[in-house]
Design an enzyme around this catalytic site. Sequence first.
Site, mmCIF file in Angstrom:
data_model
loop_
_atom_site.group_PDB
_atom_site.id
_atom_site.type_symbol
_atom_site.label_atom_id
_atom_site.label_comp_id
_atom_site.label_asym_id
_atom_site.label_seq_id
_atom_site.Cartn_x
_atom_site.Cartn_y
_atom_site.Cartn_z
ATOM 1 N N GLU A 73 -8.269 20.112 -30.626
ATOM 2 C CA GLU A 73 -8.277 18.650 -30.447
ATOM 3 C C GLU A 73 -6.906 18.239 -29.947
ATOM 4 O O GLU A 73 -5.893 18.536 -30.602
ATOM 5 C CB GLU A 73 -8.596 17.915 -31.755
ATOM 6 C CG GLU A 73 -10.058 17.992 -32.128
ATOM 7 C CD GLU A 73 -10.406 17.177 -33.371
ATOM 8 O OE1 GLU A 73 -9.764 16.133 -33.623
ATOM 9 O OE2 GLU A 73 -11.320 17.605 -34.097
ATOM 10 N N GLU A 108 -10.464 20.346 -39.775
ATOM 11 C CA GLU A 108 -9.455 19.556 -40.507
ATOM 12 C C GLU A 108 -9.708 19.638 -42.012
ATOM 13 O O GLU A 108 -9.838 18.610 -42.706
ATOM 14 C CB GLU A 108 -9.412 18.107 -40.002
ATOM 15 C CG GLU A 108 -8.981 18.043 -38.538
ATOM 16 C CD GLU A 108 -8.529 16.682 -38.037
ATOM 17 O OE1 GLU A 108 -8.718 15.667 -38.741
ATOM 18 O OE2 GLU A 108 -7.964 16.630 -36.923
HETATM 19 O O1 AHR Z 1 -11.357 13.214 -32.421
HETATM 20 C C1 AHR Z 1 -11.475 12.266 -33.439
HETATM 21 C C2 AHR Z 1 -11.157 12.832 -34.810
HETATM 22 O O2 AHR Z 1 -9.823 13.214 -34.858
HETATM 23 C C3 AHR Z 1 -11.894 14.089 -35.186
HETATM 24 O O3 AHR Z 1 -13.150 13.820 -35.717
HETATM 25 C C4 AHR Z 1 -11.008 14.676 -36.239
HETATM 26 O O4 AHR Z 1 -11.123 16.075 -36.313
HETATM 27 C C5 AHR Z 1 -9.624 14.212 -35.837
HETATM 28 O O5 AHR Z 1 -8.927 13.684 -36.895
#
Ligand code: AHR
Length: 513
Positions: free
Chosen positions: A317, A194
């Site tokens: 994710e 991110e």
């Molecule tokens: O999964 C929780 C968080 O969500 C992670 O650390 C981040 O990459 C995303 O914003």
Amino acid sequence: MKKITATIFIACIFYASFAQQTVNMQINSKANNQKISKYIYGHFAEDLGRCIYGGFWVDSNLNVPKNDRIRLDVVDALKKIQIPDLRWPGGCFADQYHWSDGIGERSKRPVRVNTTWGMVEDDNSFGTDEFLKLCDLIGCEPYIAGNVGTGTPKEMEDWLEYLNYNGKSTLADMRRKNGHDAPYNVSLWGVGNESWGCGGSMTPEFYSNQFKRYAEFCKNYPGTSLKKIASGSNGDDYNWTDVCMKNIPLWMMWGISMHYYTITNTWQHKGSATGFTEEEYFKALKSCLHIEDLINKHSAIMDKYDPQKKVALAVDEWGIWTDAEPGTNPAFLYQQNSLRDALIAASTLNIFNNHCDRVRMANLAQAVNVLQSLILTDKEKMVLTPTYYVFDLYKYHQNAILLPANFYSPDYNFGSDSIPAINASASRDSNGIIHITLVNLDPKNKISVNTSLNGSSWKQTEGQILTSKNFTDINTFDDPNKVKLAAFTDFKKNGDELTVNLPPMSVTLITLK
Ligand code: AHR
């Protein structure tokens, strides 16, 4: 006369809303060109809340089976669903993590503050060697996210030498001294996380230059070819994908990521994981299905620069993000997991399977005690969530050949809005066995699916189902088996056709042998 007409009218409405609908589905059982990458079934374990500390890695005097401090009941559960890879140490935490803090004698490791997740103290007792041990016990590949936000290219280069170099160097010898003679051969490698946000608030132009700089120093030591994954977009940030695909040479990256979370309401008020109405159920499912639109649009951009689809879209994710359970630390992101969440997982995995030409990796957030978990623990207790069982049902799709399924789904209507009630995917494994996973999202109506398999023949049909009475049903430490798998037999074979009657709110696996 009036009364009779009214009665017929009401009866018609009743029939229309509860009559069994039928879907005709053609499955191309002869298809042979797309493999469903096993990496679509990957998972994620961040140094966050009670995922690592208190989840995988427990107190030495906790009375559960352990290897060192790794909890073996959790390991065994993940082994059973054959998870292909585990992503670590983050997430946002990856860009504040310095690998050298977490190696060597534990009592000498520095204590740092996890400023991303709750300002808690982190004694670094779980570091690189512990993570690699965990992966070894599970039998999965490690997927490490390197630090671009606060780390240096030199730090990333050293980490890889420590992990993967087989010769005689100070770093490789350090690994030997720490108990691992052979190189770890880690190949899945994230270059930041991110980077548009918690990973450094970068623009895509800046990040793509950073990617090239860091990736240049990520070396392929003999025996390991790195699969470098660029930090990708936040949901619908198409410009991010466009700029990265334009600026980064294709040969430099194995994949580019995309993160997308299902949200019921807003990021400020995400809604409860356990107490929700049908309206919220519907909104969450609609938000989940939106991922297909994102995949289509990001893929179209990637096609412009990479028509041969060499670069994978890695959804590393995903999952539903609700409010944290009342009474828990909100920064720990601990949430319960309902039948609704299992339907979300199953639908998302069907979407990934059907887009396996581009989506070749995905990691559910997260494995234990964080967000849409597979497993919840509380001291000695452990419970498998409804989402866990979806991965148990879907594991057969890993590395199987996609069999495209064509059909028109009836709608599940709520108010003036609607979503497709049915979604599905199918595959053929290396033994020729066909697996079909079918999801009915409609909370009230049974739906019949007439499947035809263009002339295929099979001798044995088996079924398994995940469903429950209410979409809010959950498994708890006191009632761990409320939502679980059951044998399913409500199907009928007729030549190369199979009629399957899907109960409301269900995930069904059909196996044709
Ligand atoms: O999964 C929780 C968080 O969500 C992670 O650390 C981040 O990459 C995303 O914003």
